[in-house]
Design a protein around this motif. Structure first.
Motif, PDB file in Angstrom:
ATOM      1  N   GLY A 266       0.812  -1.208   0.000  1.00  0.00           N
ATOM      2  CA  GLY A 266       0.000   0.000   0.000  1.00  0.00           C
ATOM      3  C   GLY A 266       0.847   1.260   0.000  1.00  0.00           C
ATOM      4  N   ASP A 267       0.260   2.336   0.517  1.00  0.00           N
ATOM      5  CA  ASP A 267       0.943   3.630   0.552  1.00  0.00           C
ATOM      6  C   ASP A 267       1.756   3.750   1.839  1.00  0.00           C
ATOM      7  OD1 ASP A 267      -0.213   4.308  -1.858  1.00  0.00           O
ATOM      8  OD2 ASP A 267      -1.958   5.234  -0.918  1.00  0.00           O
ATOM      9  N   ARG A 268       2.825   2.997   1.890  1.00  0.00           N
ATOM     10  CA  ARG A 268       3.684   3.000   3.066  1.00  0.00           C
ATOM     11  C   ARG A 268       4.993   3.734   2.775  1.00  0.00           C
ATOM     12  NH1 ARG A 268       2.272  -0.469   7.199  1.00  0.00           N
ATOM     13  NH2 ARG A 268       0.555  -1.911   6.757  1.00  0.00           N
ATOM     14  N   THR A 269       5.607   4.222   3.845  1.00  0.00           N
ATOM     15  CA  THR A 269       6.879   4.927   3.700  1.00  0.00           C
ATOM     16  C   THR A 269       8.016   3.961   3.397  1.00  0.00           C
ATOM     17  OG1 THR A 269       6.180   6.699   5.193  1.00  0.00           O
ATOM     18  CG2 THR A 269       8.544   6.412   4.891  1.00  0.00           C
TER      19      THR A 269
ATOM     20  N   GLN B  34       6.369  10.018   2.901  1.00  0.00           N
ATOM     21  CA  GLN B  34       6.442  10.444   4.294  1.00  0.00           C
ATOM     22  C   GLN B  34       6.070  11.917   4.449  1.00  0.00           C
ATOM     23  OE1 GLN B  34       6.924   8.758   7.002  1.00  0.00           O
ATOM     24  NE2 GLN B  34       7.226  10.417   8.487  1.00  0.00           N
ATOM     25  N   ILE B  35       6.540  12.755   3.523  1.00  0.00           N
ATOM     26  CA  ILE B  35       6.323  14.204   3.644  1.00  0.00           C
ATOM     27  C   ILE B  35       4.933  14.606   3.173  1.00  0.00           C
ATOM     28  CG2 ILE B  35       7.100  16.458   2.821  1.00  0.00           C
ATOM     29  CD1 ILE B  35       9.911  15.159   2.522  1.00  0.00           C
ATOM     30  N   TYR B  36       4.519  14.103   2.014  1.00  0.00           N
ATOM     31  CA  TYR B  36       3.284  14.574   1.379  1.00  0.00           C
ATOM     32  C   TYR B  36       2.111  13.613   1.545  1.00  0.00           C
ATOM     33  CZ  TYR B  36       6.610  17.723  -0.880  1.00  0.00           C
ATOM     34  OH  TYR B  36       7.611  18.635  -1.121  1.00  0.00           O
ATOM     35  N   GLN B  37       2.351  12.457   2.152  1.00  0.00           N
ATOM     36  CA  GLN B  37       1.306  11.445   2.353  1.00  0.00           C
ATOM     37  C   GLN B  37       0.720  10.945   1.041  1.00  0.00           C
ATOM     38  OE1 GLN B  37       0.783  10.285   5.560  1.00  0.00           O
ATOM     39  NE2 GLN B  37       2.570  11.600   5.869  1.00  0.00           N
ATOM     40  N   ARG B  38       1.542  10.954  -0.003  1.00  0.00           N
ATOM     41  CA  ARG B  38       1.125  10.409  -1.296  1.00  0.00           C
ATOM     42  C   ARG B  38       2.388  10.104  -2.107  1.00  0.00           C
ATOM     43  NH1 ARG B  38       0.398  15.979  -1.839  1.00  0.00           N
ATOM     44  NH2 ARG B  38       1.474  16.901  -3.629  1.00  0.00           N
ATOM     45  N   PRO B  39       2.318   9.128  -3.007  1.00  0.00           N
ATOM     46  CA  PRO B  39       3.501   8.805  -3.811  1.00  0.00           C
ATOM     47  C   PRO B  39       3.784   9.881  -4.836  1.00  0.00           C
ATOM     48  CG  PRO B  39       1.613   7.503  -4.512  1.00  0.00           C
ATOM     49  CD  PRO B  39       1.181   8.243  -3.277  1.00  0.00           C
ATOM     50  N   ALA B  40       5.011   9.941  -5.297  1.00  0.00           N
ATOM     51  CA  ALA B  40       5.389  10.911  -6.322  1.00  0.00           C
ATOM     52  C   ALA B  40       4.741  10.551  -7.647  1.00  0.00           C
ATOM     53  CB  ALA B  40       6.906  10.952  -6.469  1.00  0.00           C
TER      54      ALA B  40
END
Length: 197
Positions: free
Chosen positions: A48-51, A70-76
């Protein structure tokens, strides 16, 4: 004689060789002597959307820290023509109380940080590095930088608007870059592992 003295004084100024790279709208740096390798981004496996994720490098598994997540709470956002890279950082794991992975050396730990552009190497005088106070870092929700520096990073600034008279010119632009603290990054790894465990 005076010219020789000036040259000697310039050589005596401490220099830090740093690798600069953007993550979203922020700019970060790592000390060159702590970077083992920069490679094209390999497949990263994570849930999932994990760091944190995992990848293979030199026949071993290494942890991947997705700082954008980690910073934006979404993938690049990745475009088809974009070439991403993985900055592989080496650190003495035993000095930080973090056991190495099963397939890693007992004394050194490797982890990766994805970057959307090839990092730029610059030598920065010691006087230009400004340490971030501990009390500020304690209140900062990110808290992974040890210092910051103001620097020109023209070739890393994307989507710059072009004026008719400067279509083929580069306009100097100053940016604040944050020097990442490897110890804080390891703390981020440990905290994320505990929260997901």
């Amino acid at each position: 004689m005076l010219l020789k003295q000036r040259h000697s004084q310039q050589n005596a100024i401490a220099q830090h060789r740093l690798l600069f790279f953007p993550i979203g709208q922020l700019f970060f740096a790592l000390r060159l002597d702590g970077v083992a390798k920069i490679i094209p981004l390999p497949p990263v496996f994570k849930s999932g959307d994990r760091t944190l994720g995992m990848t293979q490098w030199q026949d071993q598994e290494i942890i991947v820290i997705d700082l954008h997540q980690q910073i934006y709470q979404r993938p690049a956002v990745v475009t088809p023509q974009q070439k991403d890279f993985l900055i592989i950082v080496a650190i003495e794991a035993a000095n930080h109380g973090l056991p190495s992975l099963e397939h890693q050396s007992s004394s050194r730990m490797f982890y990766g940080i994805p970057a959307t552009q090839l990092p730029i190497l610059k030598a920065i005088p010691d006087v230009d590095l400004h340490t971030i106070p501990n009390d500020y870092r304690d209140r900062d929700p990110l808290g992974i930088a040890e210092a910051m520096v103001q620097i020109q990073l023209d070739s890393m600034v994307q989507d710059r608007p072009k004026t008719p008279d400067r279509t083929n010119q580069t306009v100097p632009e100053l940016k604040i870059a944050f020097l990442l603290d490897p110890t804080c990054l390891l703390e981020l790894v440990k905290t994320t592992r505990q929260n997901s465990g």
